[in-house]
Design a protein around this motif. Sequence first.
Motif, PDB file in Angstrom:
ATOM      1  N   THR A  91       0.746  -1.138  -0.104  1.00 28.25           N
ATOM      2  CA  THR A  91       0.098   0.154  -0.007  1.00 28.25           C
ATOM      3  C   THR A  91       0.627   1.179   0.117  1.00 28.25           C
ATOM      4  OG1 THR A  91      -1.779  -1.176   1.298  1.00 28.25           O
ATOM      5  CG2 THR A  91      -1.879   1.312   1.170  1.00 28.25           C
ATOM      6  N   ALA A  92       1.809   1.337   0.726  1.00 28.65           N
ATOM      7  CA  ALA A  92       2.876   2.396   0.808  1.00 28.65           C
ATOM      8  C   ALA A  92       3.573   2.610  -0.454  1.00 28.65           C
ATOM      9  CB  ALA A  92       4.047   2.240   1.946  1.00 28.65           C
ATOM     10  N   ALA A  93       3.728   1.271  -1.090  1.00 24.31           N
ATOM     11  CA  ALA A  93       4.475   1.404  -2.225  1.00 24.31           C
ATOM     12  C   ALA A  93       3.443   2.214  -3.457  1.00 24.31           C
ATOM     13  CB  ALA A  93       5.002   0.329  -2.862  1.00 24.31           C
ATOM     14  N   SER A  94       2.169   1.742  -3.175  1.00 24.35           N
ATOM     15  CA  SER A  94       1.161   2.252  -4.527  1.00 24.35           C
ATOM     16  C   SER A  94       1.125   3.787  -4.141  1.00 24.35           C
ATOM     17  CB  SER A  94       0.004   1.483  -4.198  1.00 24.35           C
ATOM     18  OG  SER A  94       0.292   0.237  -4.444  1.00 24.35           O
ATOM     19  N   ALA A  95       1.004   4.107  -2.748  1.00 27.05           N
ATOM     20  CA  ALA A  95       0.912   5.538  -2.308  1.00 27.05           C
ATOM     21  C   ALA A  95       2.149   6.610  -2.877  1.00 27.05           C
ATOM     22  CB  ALA A  95       0.648   5.751  -0.916  1.00 27.05           C
ATOM     23  N   GLN A 122       1.893   9.231  -5.875  1.00 24.88           N
ATOM     24  CA  GLN A 122       2.617  10.766  -5.688  1.00 24.88           C
ATOM     25  C   GLN A 122       3.544  10.968  -6.823  1.00 24.88           C
ATOM     26  OE1 GLN A 122       4.118  10.607  -1.713  1.00 24.88           O
ATOM     27  NE2 GLN A 122       2.050  10.552  -0.845  1.00 24.88           N
ATOM     28  N   ARG A 123       4.377   9.927  -7.241  1.00 27.20           N
ATOM     29  CA  ARG A 123       5.177  10.088  -8.258  1.00 27.20           C
ATOM     30  C   ARG A 123       4.575  10.515  -9.489  1.00 27.20           C
ATOM     31  NH1 ARG A 123       8.004   5.602  -5.626  1.00 27.20           N
ATOM     32  NH2 ARG A 123       7.249   4.585  -7.307  1.00 27.20           N
ATOM     33  N   VAL A 124       3.596   9.635  -9.890  1.00 26.87           N
ATOM     34  CA  VAL A 124       2.719   9.846 -10.960  1.00 26.87           C
ATOM     35  C   VAL A 124       2.049  11.363 -11.191  1.00 26.87           C
ATOM     36  CG1 VAL A 124       0.708   9.499 -12.343  1.00 26.87           C
ATOM     37  CG2 VAL A 124       2.182   7.560 -11.314  1.00 26.87           C
ATOM     38  N   GLU A 125       1.799  12.084  -9.978  1.00 21.76           N
ATOM     39  CA  GLU A 125       0.981  13.231  -9.759  1.00 21.76           C
ATOM     40  C   GLU A 125       2.120  14.259  -9.728  1.00 21.76           C
ATOM     41  OE1 GLU A 125      -0.806  13.326  -6.070  1.00 21.76           O
ATOM     42  OE2 GLU A 125      -2.678  12.075  -6.801  1.00 21.76           O
ATOM     43  N   ARG A 126       3.188  14.151  -9.444  1.00 19.65           N
ATOM     44  CA  ARG A 126       4.234  15.110  -9.440  1.00 19.65           C
ATOM     45  C   ARG A 126       4.831  15.135 -10.682  1.00 19.65           C
ATOM     46  NH1 ARG A 126       6.349  12.815  -4.534  1.00 19.65           N
ATOM     47  NH2 ARG A 126       7.820  11.594  -5.797  1.00 19.65           N
ATOM     48  N   ASP A 127       4.935  13.915 -11.741  1.00 24.09           N
ATOM     49  CA  ASP A 127       5.305  13.950 -12.837  1.00 24.09           C
ATOM     50  C   ASP A 127       4.087  14.632 -13.777  1.00 24.09           C
ATOM     51  OD1 ASP A 127       7.589  12.633 -12.151  1.00 24.09           O
ATOM     52  OD2 ASP A 127       6.821  10.567 -12.725  1.00 24.09           O
ATOM     53  N   ASP A 128       3.012  14.401 -13.440  1.00 23.28           N
ATOM     54  CA  ASP A 128       1.937  15.224 -14.086  1.00 23.28           C
ATOM     55  C   ASP A 128       2.113  16.663 -14.032  1.00 23.28           C
ATOM     56  OD1 ASP A 128      -0.388  14.975 -15.763  1.00 23.28           O
ATOM     57  OD2 ASP A 128      -1.440  15.860 -13.967  1.00 23.28           O
ATOM     58  N   ASP A 129       2.174  16.892 -12.803  1.00 21.35           N
ATOM     59  CA  ASP A 129       2.291  18.593 -12.654  1.00 21.35           C
ATOM     60  C   ASP A 129       3.600  18.999 -13.316  1.00 21.35           C
ATOM     61  OD1 ASP A 129       0.210  18.324 -10.778  1.00 21.35           O
ATOM     62  OD2 ASP A 129       1.431  18.264  -9.103  1.00 21.35           O
ATOM     63  N   ASP A 130       4.544  18.208 -13.199  1.00 23.46           N
ATOM     64  CA  ASP A 130       6.173  18.794 -14.083  1.00 23.46           C
ATOM     65  C   ASP A 130       5.704  18.804 -15.474  1.00 23.46           C
ATOM     66  OD1 ASP A 130       7.238  18.843 -11.610  1.00 23.46           O
ATOM     67  OD2 ASP A 130       8.413  16.739 -11.742  1.00 23.46           O
ATOM     68  N   ALA A 131       4.879  17.917 -15.962  1.00 29.68           N
ATOM     69  CA  ALA A 131       4.421  18.145 -17.497  1.00 29.68           C
ATOM     70  C   ALA A 131       3.608  19.128 -17.700  1.00 29.68           C
ATOM     71  CB  ALA A 131       4.083  16.570 -17.742  1.00 29.68           C
TER      72      ALA A 131
END
Length: 253
Positions: free
Chosen positions: A39-43, A47-56
Amino acid sequence: MSNFSIAKHLLLAGAAAMAFAVPAHAQLDTALNTAKASTAASAASQQRVERDDDDADQMIREYRAVLQQKDNIALFVDQQDIYLQSQTAEIESLNKQLGTVEQIKQGMVPMMLKMAAALEDSIKADLPFRLNERLERVERIQTVLGDPEVSPAEQYRQVLNGFKIEVTYGQGLDAYEGAHPTRPGNIVNFLRFGRTALVYVTKDESEVARYNLESNSWEPMSSGEALALRQAVRVANGEAAPDMVYAPVVVGQ
């Protein structure tokens, strides 16, 4: 079987059960820990996906801003090219005009000399009002025309100014004091009606005369006309309100 034997068997069975119960609990803890870690890994992954999306998104905005800046710079460069072309054309035109300046200057000098001479001739052929003042003005113009330190533009301006002043003499009523035409020691009142008539009246009004341009001489007038001219002198000097005045026009002049 004796009671002792039965108890022994029960103790052995309990020990065996306890031996198998401990590994199952450990497996459950391991499973729970694994689930928590997953679960922690998924969270973390989310978060990485969201950061990457924001960066994009940020990179896209920056890219669009760069494109807009590029368009603005291109438009500025185009405008500068148009301005440069205009300036280049203006410089070429000025260079061509400068090439003709010397020719114009060479032609202006004799033209201005002729204008000054024509101005002097017209004054001498005109009614002799303020004659010294007008001839002195022409003399100053001729002096300016002979001064190489004075620019052609200034010389031309003074010549034109001389003509403009002469033009104004053809308008209005003008009264001034001056020397008697034939007795310079006496002061009389001159009265000019534009360029139509010029008369003088002595201070005691005993003598009145008008200038005949055809004969270039002063002709005496009657004392009765002196009374009419007195009002004209007062109007010309601002001592009376503007009104119709008597003008001794010479017929045929």
